[in-house]
Design a protein around this motif. Structure first.
Motif, PDB file in Angstrom:
ATOM      1  N   TYR A  19      47.396  29.633  24.641  1.00 62.63           N
ATOM      2  CA  TYR A  19      46.251  29.214  23.838  1.00 62.63           C
ATOM      3  C   TYR A  19      46.530  27.881  23.150  1.00 62.63           C
ATOM      4  CZ  TYR A  19      44.841  34.030  24.621  1.00 62.63           C
ATOM      5  OH  TYR A  19      44.494  35.224  25.215  1.00 62.63           O
ATOM      6  N   LEU A  23      45.267  22.792  22.270  1.00 64.09           N
ATOM      7  CA  LEU A  23      45.452  22.015  21.043  1.00 64.09           C
ATOM      8  C   LEU A  23      46.407  20.837  21.248  1.00 64.09           C
ATOM      9  CD1 LEU A  23      45.776  24.987  18.520  1.00 64.09           C
ATOM     10  CD2 LEU A  23      43.719  23.720  19.156  1.00 64.09           C
ATOM     11  N   ALA A  36      46.194  21.234  14.299  1.00 63.60           N
ATOM     12  CA  ALA A  36      46.750  22.347  15.073  1.00 63.60           C
ATOM     13  C   ALA A  36      47.793  23.079  14.239  1.00 63.60           C
ATOM     14  CB  ALA A  36      47.369  21.831  16.365  1.00 63.60           C
ATOM     15  N   SER A  37      47.833  24.381  14.390  1.00 64.31           N
ATOM     16  CA  SER A  37      48.814  25.185  13.664  1.00 64.31           C
ATOM     17  C   SER A  37      49.019  26.494  14.409  1.00 64.31           C
ATOM     18  CB  SER A  37      48.335  25.478  12.231  1.00 64.31           C
ATOM     19  OG  SER A  37      47.198  26.322  12.261  1.00 64.31           O
ATOM     20  N   ASN A  39      48.741  29.389  13.102  1.00 59.45           N
ATOM     21  CA  ASN A  39      47.656  30.280  12.690  1.00 59.45           C
ATOM     22  C   ASN A  39      46.392  30.033  13.507  1.00 59.45           C
ATOM     23  OD1 ASN A  39      49.098  31.676  10.759  1.00 59.45           O
ATOM     24  ND2 ASN A  39      48.494  30.310   9.084  1.00 59.45           N
ATOM     25  N   LYS A  40      46.149  28.776  13.863  1.00 56.89           N
ATOM     26  CA  LYS A  40      44.979  28.453  14.685  1.00 56.89           C
ATOM     27  C   LYS A  40      45.150  29.029  16.095  1.00 56.89           C
ATOM     28  CE  LYS A  40      41.957  24.522  15.752  1.00 56.89           C
ATOM     29  NZ  LYS A  40      40.887  24.850  14.786  1.00 56.89           N
ATOM     30  N   SER A  43      44.481  32.622  15.967  1.00 57.25           N
ATOM     31  CA  SER A  43      43.037  32.874  15.882  1.00 57.25           C
ATOM     32  C   SER A  43      42.400  32.852  17.270  1.00 57.25           C
ATOM     33  CB  SER A  43      42.363  31.844  14.978  1.00 57.25           C
ATOM     34  OG  SER A  43      42.733  32.031  13.632  1.00 57.25           O
ATOM     35  N   LEU A  44      42.819  31.885  18.097  1.00 62.86           N
ATOM     36  CA  LEU A  44      42.304  31.815  19.470  1.00 62.86           C
ATOM     37  C   LEU A  44      42.712  33.065  20.264  1.00 62.86           C
ATOM     38  CD1 LEU A  44      42.979  28.064  20.354  1.00 62.86           C
ATOM     39  CD2 LEU A  44      40.798  29.135  19.750  1.00 62.86           C
ATOM     40  N   TYR A 242      34.748  33.007  14.630  1.00 65.56           N
ATOM     41  CA  TYR A 242      35.858  32.145  15.060  1.00 65.56           C
ATOM     42  C   TYR A 242      35.396  30.731  15.419  1.00 65.56           C
ATOM     43  CZ  TYR A 242      38.702  36.366  15.330  1.00 65.56           C
ATOM     44  OH  TYR A 242      39.381  37.524  15.030  1.00 65.56           O
ATOM     45  N   GLU A 244      35.080  27.901  14.003  1.00 66.76           N
ATOM     46  CA  GLU A 244      35.858  26.727  13.600  1.00 66.76           C
ATOM     47  C   GLU A 244      37.082  26.514  14.485  1.00 66.76           C
ATOM     48  OE1 GLU A 244      36.866  26.888   9.514  1.00 66.76           O
ATOM     49  OE2 GLU A 244      34.784  26.830   8.802  1.00 66.76           O
ATOM     50  N   ASP A 245      37.550  27.558  15.123  1.00 66.82           N
ATOM     51  CA  ASP A 245      38.757  27.461  15.942  1.00 66.82           C
ATOM     52  C   ASP A 245      38.465  27.290  17.432  1.00 66.82           C
ATOM     53  OD1 ASP A 245      40.492  27.843  13.722  1.00 66.82           O
ATOM     54  OD2 ASP A 245      40.044  29.994  13.788  1.00 66.82           O
ATOM     55  N   ASP A 247      37.116  25.862  20.897  1.00 65.56           N
ATOM     56  CA  ASP A 247      36.649  24.675  21.610  1.00 65.56           C
ATOM     57  C   ASP A 247      35.677  25.187  22.671  1.00 65.56           C
ATOM     58  OD1 ASP A 247      36.185  22.522  23.252  1.00 65.56           O
ATOM     59  OD2 ASP A 247      38.283  21.894  23.365  1.00 65.56           O
TER      60      ASP A 247
END
Length: 269
Positions: A19, A23, A36-37, A39-40, A43-44, A242, A244-245, A247
């Protein structure tokens, strides 16, 4: 205990790493984009996991409905054991292979499925189509439909789904693949479909048939109107959570995805 926890953590890192590829900086694949993190990425991963669960539920509904349609039409037109007659199918070798697979599935099901054992005891192992189809997979049903003669394929596609049978063949193959991805904890986010669904001309103009939204779209087309409304509501809630995370391009989601799903749902009787 600590070693076990370490192994589980390492497995999670490997699982979610795919995932993170979305990013990456397109100009430097060794670097991540701003924002990018880990945690992001998680989330994906969580979004994809919940999307798989959502699709598994509606695909089960489609599978059950199609089992009913195909077993009823075969029994009605050819008789309870008509599926054994090669004359009702296109490819004789594939038909024989299907019968062999059915026999294997029936033998495996005798101990666990009372209705199969019932037919062995009362009808000398003569299993009607509506019973044997219950122990087959979505993939098997898709292949069985593809091998039926054109008249019955056309009838099933037109009567229950109002589409040409060539589209229904393609869609069942795609959804069988997607169902397997979901059931085996595969990835749908940022992944191309192995079996691309056949789309109508206007649909091809609006979204890519090799990304996940194409599978979502044909899923919606095969649900009943009531099921379709529920699916849109659940999908919208998941995407909103989700948003905001995600694409959207990684899913093949057009900006008007909700309107497209509502439009085809409104066209159902």
């Amino acid at each position: 205990m600590r070693n076990t926890q370490k192994i589980h953590y390492e497995e999670l890192i490997i699982t979610v790493s795919a995932y993170g590829l979305t990013l990456k900086d397109p100009l430097n694949r060794e670097q991540y984009i701003n924002g990018a993190s880990f945690n992001k990425i998680l989330s994906l991963y969580e979004f994809d996991r919940r999307l798989r669960l959502l699709l598994l539920g509606v695909l089960e509904t489609i599978e059950i409905a199609f089992r009913t349609h195909i077993s009823y039409e075969i029994a009605h037109k050819f008789g309870p054991l008509g599926y054994k007659n090669k004359e009702h199918f296109i490819n004789e070798q594939f038909h024989q292979d299907s019968l062999n697979e059915m026999e294997t599935l029936i033998k495996k099901s005798r101990k666990g499925e009372l209705f199969i054992e019932h037919h062995f005891k009362k009808y000398e192992g003569k299993i009607p189509i509506w019973a044997v189809i219950e122990v087959t997979s979505f993939g098997f049903i898709s292949k069985l439909y593809r091998n039926l003669n054109e008249n019955i394929k056309k009838h099933i596609a037109k009567t229950y789904y109002q589409i040409p049978y060539l589209y229904l063949e393609s869609w069942l193959q795609t959804l069988s693949y997607v169902r397997n991805v979901c059931a085996h904890y595969g990835r749908l986010y940022n992944k191309k479909l192995t079996f691309k669904p056949r789309l109508f001309k206007e649909e091809r103009k609006q979204f890519d048939n090799q990304l996940t939204f194409a599978a979502i779209y044909i899923t919606q087309r095969l649900l009943t109107k009531t099921e379709g409304i529920r699916f849109i509501t659940d999908l919208e809630a998941l995407i909103s959570e989700y948003e905001e995370d995600i694409d959207f391009s990684c899913m093949g989601l057009p900006s008007n995805w909700r309107e497209l799903l509502i439009k085809i749902n409104n066209q159902k009787s």
